[in-house]
Design a protein around this motif. Structure first.
Motif, short mmCIF file in Angstrom:
data_model
loop_
_atom_site.label_atom_id
_atom_site.label_comp_id
_atom_site.label_asym_id
_atom_site.label_seq_id
_atom_site.Cartn_x
_atom_site.Cartn_y
_atom_site.Cartn_z
N ASN A 20 0.81 -1.22 0.00
CA ASN A 20 0.00 0.00 0.00
C ASN A 20 0.84 1.27 0.00
N ASP A 21 2.02 1.22 0.64
CA ASP A 21 2.91 2.39 0.70
C ASP A 21 3.78 2.52 -0.55
N GLY A 22 3.70 1.53 -1.44
CA GLY A 22 4.48 1.59 -2.67
C GLY A 22 5.92 1.11 -2.51
N GLU A 23 6.25 0.55 -1.33
CA GLU A 23 7.60 0.04 -1.13
C GLU A 23 7.85 -1.17 -2.04
N TYR A 24 6.80 -1.94 -2.24
CA TYR A 24 6.82 -3.00 -3.25
C TYR A 24 6.06 -2.47 -4.46
N SER A 25 6.67 -2.48 -5.62
CA SER A 25 6.00 -2.03 -6.84
C SER A 25 5.04 -3.11 -7.32
N LEU A 26 4.03 -2.68 -8.06
CA LEU A 26 3.09 -3.64 -8.63
C LEU A 26 3.82 -4.55 -9.60
N GLY A 27 3.61 -5.85 -9.45
CA GLY A 27 4.28 -6.83 -10.30
C GLY A 27 5.66 -7.24 -9.80
N GLU A 28 6.12 -6.60 -8.71
CA GLU A 28 7.46 -6.90 -8.18
C GLU A 28 7.46 -8.21 -7.39
N LYS A 29 8.54 -8.94 -7.50
CA LYS A 29 8.69 -10.18 -6.74
C LYS A 29 9.06 -9.85 -5.30
N ILE A 30 8.37 -10.48 -4.34
CA ILE A 30 8.69 -10.22 -2.93
C ILE A 30 9.79 -11.19 -2.48
N LEU A 31 10.23 -11.03 -1.25
CA LEU A 31 11.27 -11.89 -0.70
C LEU A 31 10.82 -13.36 -0.70
N THR A 32 11.76 -14.25 -0.83
CA THR A 32 11.45 -15.68 -0.79
C THR A 32 11.05 -16.08 0.62
N GLU A 33 10.45 -17.25 0.75
CA GLU A 33 10.08 -17.76 2.07
C GLU A 33 11.29 -17.77 2.99
N GLN A 34 12.40 -18.26 2.46
CA GLN A 34 13.61 -18.38 3.28
C GLN A 34 14.08 -17.02 3.79
N LYS A 35 14.06 -16.01 2.90
CA LYS A 35 14.51 -14.68 3.31
C LYS A 35 13.55 -14.03 4.29
N LEU A 36 12.25 -14.29 4.11
CA LEU A 36 11.27 -13.78 5.07
C LEU A 36 11.46 -14.45 6.43
N MET A 37 11.75 -15.74 6.43
CA MET A 37 12.00 -16.46 7.68
C MET A 37 13.20 -15.86 8.41
N GLU A 38 14.25 -15.59 7.65
CA GLU A 38 15.47 -15.05 8.26
C GLU A 38 15.28 -13.61 8.73
N LYS A 39 14.61 -12.81 7.93
CA LYS A 39 14.44 -11.39 8.26
C LYS A 39 13.58 -11.19 9.50
N TYR A 40 12.50 -11.97 9.61
CA TYR A 40 11.55 -11.78 10.71
C TYR A 40 11.62 -12.87 11.77
N GLN A 41 12.56 -13.80 11.60
CA GLN A 41 12.80 -14.87 12.57
C GLN A 41 11.52 -15.66 12.85
N LEU A 42 10.91 -16.14 11.77
CA LEU A 42 9.68 -16.91 11.86
C LEU A 42 9.86 -18.27 11.22
N SER A 43 8.99 -19.19 11.57
CA SER A 43 9.04 -20.52 10.99
C SER A 43 8.53 -20.50 9.55
N ARG A 44 8.87 -21.52 8.79
CA ARG A 44 8.40 -21.63 7.41
C ARG A 44 6.88 -21.69 7.35
N ASP A 45 6.29 -22.42 8.30
CA ASP A 45 4.83 -22.56 8.31
C ASP A 45 4.14 -21.21 8.51
N THR A 46 4.69 -20.39 9.41
CA THR A 46 4.11 -19.07 9.68
C THR A 46 4.23 -18.16 8.46
N VAL A 47 5.39 -18.16 7.83
CA VAL A 47 5.61 -17.35 6.62
C VAL A 47 4.67 -17.80 5.51
#
Length: 235
Positions: A20-47
């Motif tokens: 919503n803030d435009g930090e991710y552009s429309l059509g842009e690829k977001i972080l992979t599951e693995q990178k989201l897990m590492e960045k936010y210290q969450l389990s794969r299931d939660t991500v």
């Protein structure tokens, strides 16, 4: 690190805010599951649950073998504050526009008089198609109080956004707005105008906008369910 009590909902909110803030552009690829897990210290299931939740809400979409991307034609609107379609689309980096289908001073029928609580025999009726980047997302029928907007013209409506005209030209302020919404199946005519190829549910919104306790505007909108979502935060 995300607090444990919020789990996947908190991560979903973070990703949604970036969209919503435009930090991710429309059509842009977001972080992979693995990178989201590492960045936010969450389990794969939660991500995975957070991402799947946003896919279901149409904020994101998945391409097998390629990753997860921000949906290119999906817009969110919070119902917690007064909002303008034009202003909200600009915030999201879109180019808003309106196609005026008709504008006229018509005889106010009993139903509209009751909804707007006015005794006027005539009322302005404005029908518009609202577009984002030239693609239709909403069909609107608006009734405007002629006692508050005297001599409103089609020429002015083609030059400026409606709310700018009301606030700046007429010096009329909005006190509050009330909205009601429900799922509907639109008519074939509206489906055609919204360029929807098949019969799908849309969101119908009824808005009552008040100025000094008078109903200034009554609008019924049909919003594409595959393009727009409306969000309410409960506290």
């Amino acid at each position: 690190m995300i607090k444990q009590k919020t789990k996947y909902c908190k991560l979903a909110d973070i990703i949604k805010k970036k969209v919503n803030d435009g930090e991710y552009s429309l059509g842009e690829k977001i972080l992979t599951e693995q990178k989201l897990m590492e960045k936010y210290q969450l389990s794969r299931d939660t991500v995975r649950k957070a991402v799947d939740h946003l896919v279901k809400e149409k904020y994101l979409y998945k391409l097998q073998g390629s990753g997860t991307f921000v949906s290119e034609e999906f817009y969110s609107q919070s119902l917690l504050k007064f909002y303008s379609f034009t202003e909200e689309m600009i915030k999201r980096g879109k180019v808003p526009s309106s196609e005026i289908i008709s504008f006229e001073l018509v005889e106010a029928d009993e139903k509209v008089q009751k909804k707007m609580a006015i005794n006027s025999k005539e009322i302005y009726k404005l029908i518009r198609l609202r577009l984002a980047d030239k693609k239709p997302v909403m069909y609107e029928t608006t009734y405007l109080n002629p006692n508050l907007l005297k001599n409103l013209s089609l020429k002015v409506l083609t030059e400026k956004p409606l709310y700018d005209i009301i606030r700046k030209d007429y010096k009329v302020n909005f006190d509050r707005a009330v909205e009601k919404f429900k799922a509907v199946i639109p008519t074939e005519d509206i489906l055609e105008k919204l360029k929807m190829s098949s019969l799908r549910a849309c969101m119908e919104l009824e808005r009552y906008t008040y100025s000094q306790n008078e109903v200034l505007e009554y609008t019924k909108s049909i919003a594409r369910g595959d393009k727009l979502t409306f969000e309410i935060e409960l506290k």
